[in-house]
Motif scaffolding. Structure first.
Motif, PDB file in Angstrom:
ATOM      1  N   ARG B   5      -1.754  13.551  -4.119  1.00 59.94           N
ATOM      2  CA  ARG B   5      -0.846  13.062  -3.014  1.00 59.94           C
ATOM      3  C   ARG B   5      -1.425  11.789  -2.688  1.00 59.94           C
ATOM      4  O   ARG B   5      -2.323  11.325  -2.682  1.00 59.94           O
ATOM      5  N   SER B   6      -0.256  10.993  -2.926  1.00 60.29           N
ATOM      6  CA  SER B   6      -0.228   9.401  -2.513  1.00 60.29           C
ATOM      7  C   SER B   6      -1.332   8.782  -3.007  1.00 60.29           C
ATOM      8  O   SER B   6      -2.182   7.762  -2.335  1.00 60.29           O
ATOM      9  N   VAL B   7      -1.560   9.044  -4.353  1.00 52.96           N
ATOM     10  CA  VAL B   7      -2.670   8.409  -4.931  1.00 52.96           C
ATOM     11  C   VAL B   7      -2.395   6.820  -5.350  1.00 52.96           C
ATOM     12  O   VAL B   7      -1.277   6.643  -5.697  1.00 52.96           O
ATOM     13  N   GLY B   8      -3.593   6.010  -4.914  1.00 50.55           N
ATOM     14  CA  GLY B   8      -3.163   4.500  -5.334  1.00 50.55           C
ATOM     15  C   GLY B   8      -4.407   3.899  -5.817  1.00 50.55           C
ATOM     16  O   GLY B   8      -5.695   4.598  -5.422  1.00 50.55           O
ATOM     17  N   LEU B   9      -4.228   2.708  -6.274  1.00 57.38           N
ATOM     18  CA  LEU B   9      -5.651   2.026  -6.771  1.00 57.38           C
ATOM     19  C   LEU B   9      -5.485   0.658  -6.891  1.00 57.38           C
ATOM     20  O   LEU B   9      -4.412   0.436  -7.634  1.00 57.38           O
ATOM     21  N   LYS B  10      -6.194  -0.292  -6.115  1.00 55.38           N
ATOM     22  CA  LYS B  10      -5.916  -1.573  -6.177  1.00 55.38           C
ATOM     23  C   LYS B  10      -7.346  -2.177  -6.853  1.00 55.38           C
ATOM     24  O   LYS B  10      -8.478  -1.641  -6.604  1.00 55.38           O
ATOM     25  N   ILE B  11      -7.200  -3.190  -7.775  1.00 57.73           N
ATOM     26  CA  ILE B  11      -8.278  -3.943  -8.333  1.00 57.73           C
ATOM     27  C   ILE B  11      -8.448  -5.273  -7.967  1.00 57.73           C
ATOM     28  O   ILE B  11      -7.291  -5.797  -8.515  1.00 57.73           O
ATOM     29  N   GLY B  12      -9.384  -5.475  -6.963  1.00 59.76           N
ATOM     30  CA  GLY B  12      -8.787  -7.039  -6.325  1.00 59.76           C
ATOM     31  C   GLY B  12      -7.830  -7.128  -5.790  1.00 59.76           C
ATOM     32  O   GLY B  12      -7.317  -6.062  -4.930  1.00 59.76           O
ATOM     33  N   THR B  13      -6.719  -8.098  -5.965  1.00 58.42           N
ATOM     34  CA  THR B  13      -5.384  -8.075  -5.411  1.00 58.42           C
ATOM     35  C   THR B  13      -4.507  -7.424  -6.277  1.00 58.42           C
ATOM     36  O   THR B  13      -3.231  -7.224  -5.803  1.00 58.42           O
ATOM     37  N   SER B  14      -5.065  -6.758  -7.570  1.00 57.89           N
ATOM     38  CA  SER B  14      -3.949  -6.426  -8.553  1.00 57.89           C
ATOM     39  C   SER B  14      -3.718  -4.667  -7.945  1.00 57.89           C
ATOM     40  O   SER B  14      -4.698  -4.036  -7.912  1.00 57.89           O
ATOM     41  N   THR B  15      -2.441  -4.496  -7.886  1.00 62.68           N
ATOM     42  CA  THR B  15      -2.014  -2.873  -7.412  1.00 62.68           C
ATOM     43  C   THR B  15      -1.993  -2.271  -9.071  1.00 62.68           C
ATOM     44  O   THR B  15      -0.953  -2.482  -9.794  1.00 62.68           O
ATOM     45  N   VAL B  16      -2.719  -1.352  -9.218  1.00 58.77           N
ATOM     46  CA  VAL B  16      -2.537  -0.542 -10.581  1.00 58.77           C
ATOM     47  C   VAL B  16      -1.794   0.754 -10.423  1.00 58.77           C
ATOM     48  O   VAL B  16      -0.846   0.861 -10.926  1.00 58.77           O
ATOM     49  N   LEU B  17      -1.844   1.369  -9.187  1.00 57.91           N
ATOM     50  CA  LEU B  17      -1.090   2.650  -8.936  1.00 57.91           C
ATOM     51  C   LEU B  17      -1.008   2.566  -7.406  1.00 57.91           C
ATOM     52  O   LEU B  17      -1.503   2.232  -6.662  1.00 57.91           O
ATOM     53  N   GLU B  18       0.346   3.086  -7.117  1.00 61.36           N
ATOM     54  CA  GLU B  18       0.582   3.009  -5.613  1.00 61.36           C
ATOM     55  C   GLU B  18       1.523   4.229  -5.493  1.00 61.36           C
ATOM     56  O   GLU B  18       2.539   4.654  -5.940  1.00 61.36           O
ATOM     57  N   ASN B  19       1.312   4.875  -4.457  1.00 59.38           N
ATOM     58  CA  ASN B  19       1.620   6.002  -3.870  1.00 59.38           C
ATOM     59  C   ASN B  19       2.336   7.033  -4.751  1.00 59.38           C
ATOM     60  O   ASN B  19       3.387   7.383  -4.889  1.00 59.38           O
ATOM     61  N   VAL B  20       1.178   7.493  -5.853  1.00 58.90           N
ATOM     62  CA  VAL B  20       1.660   8.541  -6.867  1.00 58.90           C
ATOM     63  C   VAL B  20       1.728   9.924  -6.269  1.00 58.90           C
ATOM     64  O   VAL B  20       0.385  10.162  -5.963  1.00 58.90           O
ATOM     65  N   SER B  21       2.563  10.768  -5.972  1.00 65.60           N
ATOM     66  CA  SER B  21       2.567  12.040  -5.605  1.00 65.60           C
ATOM     67  C   SER B  21       3.287  12.940  -6.754  1.00 65.60           C
ATOM     68  O   SER B  21       4.452  12.718  -6.870  1.00 65.60           O
ATOM     69  N   PHE B  22       2.709  14.001  -7.369  1.00 74.96           N
ATOM     70  CA  PHE B  22       3.104  14.878  -8.030  1.00 74.96           C
ATOM     71  C   PHE B  22       2.440  16.236  -7.893  1.00 74.96           C
ATOM     72  O   PHE B  22       1.272  16.190  -7.633  1.00 74.96           O
ATOM     73  N   THR B  23       3.051  17.500  -8.548  1.00 72.01           N
ATOM     74  CA  THR B  23       2.275  18.604  -8.603  1.00 72.01           C
ATOM     75  C   THR B  23       2.411  19.118 -10.112  1.00 72.01           C
ATOM     76  O   THR B  23       3.565  19.138 -10.481  1.00 72.01           O
ATOM     77  N   LEU B  24       1.335  19.690 -10.563  1.00 70.84           N
ATOM     78  CA  LEU B  24       1.363  20.351 -11.981  1.00 70.84           C
ATOM     79  C   LEU B  24       1.361  21.722 -11.860  1.00 70.84           C
ATOM     80  O   LEU B  24       0.132  22.052 -11.443  1.00 70.84           O
TER      81      LEU B  24
END
Lengths: 265, 242
Positions: B5-24
């Motif tokens: 649900r709405s997974v995101g990750l920033k490293i410093g100012t860099s966006t690695v992942l943004e608003n990732v949502s899905f169901t397996l």
């Protein structure tokens, strides 16, 4: 032949210390913690000098100092733009400098710095032997309980974490145990040579075997054997014990390398 | 079931992942596709609990991942596993780690542990490597051993990060056939791959990821438009029969 009590005490203490460092040595080598061990020993020097200056219990103060630096390095390096090994080196140098400075401020009796740097087994008393023995038991229990966790953490920390090994507990616990062993053994081996006792037996063992349990057993035997050999040479030649123990271990290392070289041909 | 649900990750100012949502759902066989640097491996690591500083939530069967992973484990084949040189261990020793995971680091291994390890290695075609030193294995051999480690513990979930890396092209079909069999046996398989052609014929669904999720669809519905959205103009979907 009757040997003086202090000599017998010193010999037993050296054997107990060798047993403990032999037990840890294989994992020190596998975890590439030889520099950390060296650094802890030097960092302990400032703790010892502070304990002497303040008239506080040597063991507790020194251990607290080493532990505090270890935690600080672990915590700070991830937040600062400084690699852990570089931060450890900085603390190593600063601790040595601080230790020398503190000793120079000591108005009372100041033991010879050489005793701290190179150790003096003859300074070991029955209280030290008691602490060494407890620590050796703790080392054995730790290994018995955490052996598999230590093994897989040494192999690959990410894989270990994914497969439910408590990596942080194992890593921190091992560093604390290492710090304890170094602080206690510094009196015997000194800050300069304690690393040899933690690195050489494991290195020799891993040259001889690729089986982990066998490597641990060999490391302990090498450590004990070198201690006995060093003591014998020291007693017969009236020479300092600590350096001779290290040189005996180094001799064993060269011998194993030579035999391996011959066997491969 | 795994919910992201709405997974995101920033490293410093860099966006690695943004608003990732899905169901397996249980039993899914899903591939994560995307260009280099899209965050595919990072997403897998987040699902494994290796990146606690992410935002959003990951739930296994409705339970937060951190809690679920304390008592359960996921079979994981990493993109690259550094094997220390001269490490004292055999392939069997490394596979045994997977068996340890389902019981806890301090539990006794089952009496038939050696047999389970052997069977897992047999399944991945690596039984002959059982007693080989781990640092003497080639890339492809290590992949098979690590896959055996991922499956030996019987985890319901298998995450594989570029599992075909180091595997000979002749053996890739057999490799994916094994993954299909493991999926048919009831395991939920999530894999990262660059091999779009093989993947689209093997998996049932696809996650198209390039920092954010561009699609989550069944494999046969991946269109040129989806590819263009995920990869940009560097990749075109071409249908060619030889």
């Amino acid at each position: 032949m009757d040997f003086p009590v202090f000599l017998v005490t010193a010999f037993i203490a050296a054997l107990v210390s060798a047993f403990g460092s032999g037990l840890l040595s294989t994992f020190v080598v596998l975890r590439r913690a030889s520099f950390t061990s060296e650094a802890f020993a030097h960092i302990a020097f400032a703790g010892m000098a502070f304990a002497l200056l303040a008239g506080l219990p040597y063991g507790l103060v020194t251990f607290a100092f080493v532990a505090a630096v270890a935690f600080t390095v672990g915590l700070a390096s991830s937040k600062m733009a400084v690699a852990e090994v570089n931060l450890t080196t900085i603390f190593l140098a600063v601790s040595m400098a601080t230790g020398v400075l503190l000793l120079s401020l000591n108005k009372g009796y100041t033991p010879d710095i050489a005793d701290y740097l190179f150790g003096n087994i003859l300074l070991v008393g029955e209280d030290d032997l008691f602490v060494l023995s407890i620590l050796a038991v703790v080392d054995l229990v730790w290994l018995a309980v955490f052996f598999r966790a230590m093994y897989y953490t040494a192999y690959n920390e990410t894989a270990a974490a994914v497969y439910r090994i408590p990596v942080r507990l194992v890593t921190t616990g091992f560093l604390v145990l290492l710090a304890c062993n170094i602080v206690v053994a510094v009196k015997i081996a000194g800050v300069v040579m304690i690393t040899a006792g933690l690195v050489l037996p494991g290195t020799i063992a891993l040259l001889i075997t690729r089986r982990i349990l066998m490597a641990h057993a060999i490391a302990v035997l090498v450590s004990l054997g070198a201690t006995i050999g060093g003591f014998l040479l020291s007693y017969t030649g009236d020479l300092p014990t600590g350096p001779l123990v290290v040189l005996t271990q180094f001799g064993a290392f060269i011998l194993v390398l030579a035999v391996r070289g011959l066997v491969r041909r | 079931m795994i919910e992201v649900r709405s997974v995101g990750l920033k490293i410093g100012t860099s966006t690695v992942l943004e608003n990732v949502s899905f169901t397996l759902s249980d039993g899914d066989f899903t591939a994560i596709l995307g260009p280099n640097g899209a965050g595919k491996s990072t997403l897998i690591k987040i699902l494994l609990g290796l990146v606690p500083e992410h935002t959003g939530q990951v739930l296994y069967d409705g339970v937060p991942a951190r809690e679920w992973l304390r008592k359960n484990h996921v079979g994981y084949l990493p993109q690259r596993e550094m094997v220390p040189r001269l490490f004292p261990g055999t392939a069997a020793d490394i596979v045994r780690l997977g068996l340890l995971a389902c019981r806890g680091a301090f539990a006794r291994l089952p009496a038939n542990a050696a047999q389970q390890v052997h069977e897992a290695l047999e399944m991945t075609g690596a039984a002959h490597l059982e007693h080989r030193a781990i640092d003497a294995l080639s890339g492809g051999e290590l992949q098979r051993v690590l896959l055996a480690r991922a499956i030996v513990g019987g985890s319901r979930y298998l995450f594989l990060d570029e599992p075909e890396a180091g595997v000979d092209s002749q053996q890739i079909a057999g490799f994916y056939s094994l993954l299909s069999k493991l999926n048919a046996d009831g395991r939920t398989v999530l894999l990262v791959s660059h091999d779009i052609n093989v993947i689209l014929k093997t998996v049932s669904s696809v996650l198209c990821l390039n920092r954010t999720l561009h699609c989550h669809t069944s494999a046969d519905l991946v269109s040129a438009e989806v590819v263009q959205k995920t990869w940009g103009d560097v990749l075109r979907l071409v249908d060619k029969h030889f």
